[in-house]
Scaffold this motif. Sequence first.
Motif, mmCIF file in Angstrom:
data_model
loop_
_atom_site.group_PDB
_atom_site.id
_atom_site.type_symbol
_atom_site.label_atom_id
_atom_site.label_comp_id
_atom_site.label_asym_id
_atom_site.label_seq_id
_atom_site.Cartn_x
_atom_site.Cartn_y
_atom_site.Cartn_z
ATOM 1 N N THR A 6 0.849 -1.181 0.000
ATOM 2 C CA THR A 6 0.000 0.000 0.000
ATOM 3 C C THR A 6 0.887 1.234 0.000
ATOM 4 O OG1 THR A 6 -1.740 -1.141 1.223
ATOM 5 C CG2 THR A 6 -1.809 1.270 1.219
ATOM 6 N N THR A 16 -6.316 10.256 5.843
ATOM 7 C CA THR A 16 -7.689 9.785 5.685
ATOM 8 C C THR A 16 -7.896 8.501 6.486
ATOM 9 O OG1 THR A 16 -7.172 8.423 3.754
ATOM 10 C CG2 THR A 16 -7.730 10.745 3.356
ATOM 11 N N THR A 18 -8.844 5.654 5.334
ATOM 12 C CA THR A 18 -8.241 4.544 4.596
ATOM 13 C C THR A 18 -6.746 4.461 4.862
ATOM 14 O OG1 THR A 18 -9.890 4.778 2.852
ATOM 15 C CG2 THR A 18 -7.887 3.566 2.299
ATOM 16 N N ALA A 21 -6.084 3.295 8.512
ATOM 17 C CA ALA A 21 -6.333 1.864 8.678
ATOM 18 C C ALA A 21 -5.181 1.037 8.107
ATOM 19 C CB ALA A 21 -7.644 1.485 8.002
ATOM 20 N N ALA A 22 -4.676 1.451 6.925
ATOM 21 C CA ALA A 22 -3.558 0.723 6.322
ATOM 22 C C ALA A 22 -2.316 0.812 7.196
ATOM 23 C CB ALA A 22 -3.278 1.276 4.926
ATOM 24 N N GLU A 94 -1.379 -0.865 -4.296
ATOM 25 C CA GLU A 94 -2.615 -0.160 -3.982
ATOM 26 C C GLU A 94 -2.243 1.244 -3.520
ATOM 27 O OE1 GLU A 94 -6.506 -0.444 -1.003
ATOM 28 O OE2 GLU A 94 -5.039 -2.062 -1.064
ATOM 29 N N VAL A 96 -3.158 5.099 -2.049
ATOM 30 C CA VAL A 96 -4.030 6.050 -1.362
ATOM 31 C C VAL A 96 -3.467 7.435 -1.696
ATOM 32 C CG1 VAL A 96 -4.994 6.827 0.826
ATOM 33 C CG2 VAL A 96 -4.445 4.402 0.491
#
Length: 405
Positions: A6, A16, A18, A21-22, A94, A96
Motif C-alpha cells: 500500500t 484519511t 483509509t 487503517a492501512a 494499492e 491512497v
Amino acid sequence: MADRVTVIGWDGSPLTGTATAALSAATLVAGAAHHLALPEIPGSAERIRLGSVDLAARRIAGHRGSPVVLADGDPGFFGVVRALRAPEHGLEVEVVPAVSSVAAAFARAGMPWDDAQVVVAHPRTLRRAVNVCRAHHKVAVLTSPGAGPAELALLLDDVHRTFVICEELGTARERVTVLTSDKTADHTWRDPNVVIVIGSGPETTATGAWIAGRTPASPGGVRGWALPTGAYGAEGGEGEAPGLRAAQLARLGPRTGDLVWDIGSGGGAFAVEAARFGAAVLAVDSDPDACARTTAAARTFQVAVQVVQGRAPHVLERLPEPDVVRIGGGGAPVVTAVADRRPERIVTHASNRDEAESLGAALTENGYTVECALLQSVELDTSAWAERERSVVFLLSGVRSDLAP
C-alpha cells in the motif's frame, strides 16, 4: 512473501481513514524521516528509510506481512508508484493518493495550471528543464538537490522569468516566495521545493480548452508547417524557402527540452517553426532589421524566441549549449565554431557544389557524419500550370559521429 504493498500519499493534511487503517495494520513502513515520525505508525512495525526505491522494493517483496510506503504528495505523479510496479518486483500496488505538490504549489499561488508544463529537474536533466522554461509561458519544476531554484536561475541567465518558489509544502515550515529570476540565485532555498516559472508571454490556454498542458492548436491559429515565407511578414531568400526549411526541420527534429540555435535567422521563419515544435530557440543575426522581423514573427505566432544580435562566430561564445543547430550562412568558420560546441545535429545549405564540399569537409573534420542532398523545387502557377519559380540548393546535415547510426 509480500505481493501487495500500500502506497500512501502525504501532503501535510491529516491522514484519511483509509490511510490510517492501512498504517495501523502495517508490519513494515518505508518512507522519509518525517514520514517515519508520524504517530500513526505502529511501534512494532519495521521502519525503512526510503532512499533507493528498487532496494526498498526488494525488501518489501521479501517481507512476510503488510508493507506500506509513505511518499510526499501524489505518489503516482513522478513518484514511487512507477518504480514499485516494475515487473521484476512482482508487487501489486494499492495507492491512497494525496494532493500532488504541483497542484498544491499552484493552489498556494492562486493560479490555474491546466496550461502548465511539468518537468523534473535532476542535475543530469537540469539543462533540459531550463530549456522548457525558456520555451513555455508556465512551467512547474519539481526540483532536487543540486537542481533547485538557484541553479535554474543561473542557467536562464539573461532570460527574464518570474519564480514562485514553494518550500516544504504541507509542513509547519511552508514558505512561498515570489522573485524575478535575476534575484533567485542570491538565496538559499530549503528542500523539497517546487518552482513555478512564469514567462512574459500570453496565457496559452483559452476559455473552453479541452486538454491539459501544451495546446495542440497551432499558435496563431495556423495549421501546417513550412508555411510560405510571407506568412512571417518577410520576403524570403534562398535560406528561407519553405521546402528547404521543411527538410532542415526534419533532419534536426527539434523537440521539447531542446535548445535550438538558428544562426542567420533572417525573417524568423525557421526559428518560429522550431519553437512551434516546443523547443527553446535562440535566433542569431547580425542585421538589426532581421532581428526585429524575427521578434515580430515570434509575437505573431505566440512562441518564445530569444533573439540575439551579433555576428557569428564571435557571438556564439556567450550562448548556452545547443542541442541542434541550423546555420543560415557564414561558411566553414561558422560551421567549425558550431561543431566545437558539440550539438547532436547541424544543418546548413549551399548554393553550389564547391561551397557544399567546403561545408561538408568542415563538418567531417570536426567529428560529424555528413549527408548531402540536392533539393530542387518548382513552384507552379496553377491558373496556367506554368512554372513560376525554381529553387535549387544543396542541403547538408551532420550528425555527431558518436551518435550516428
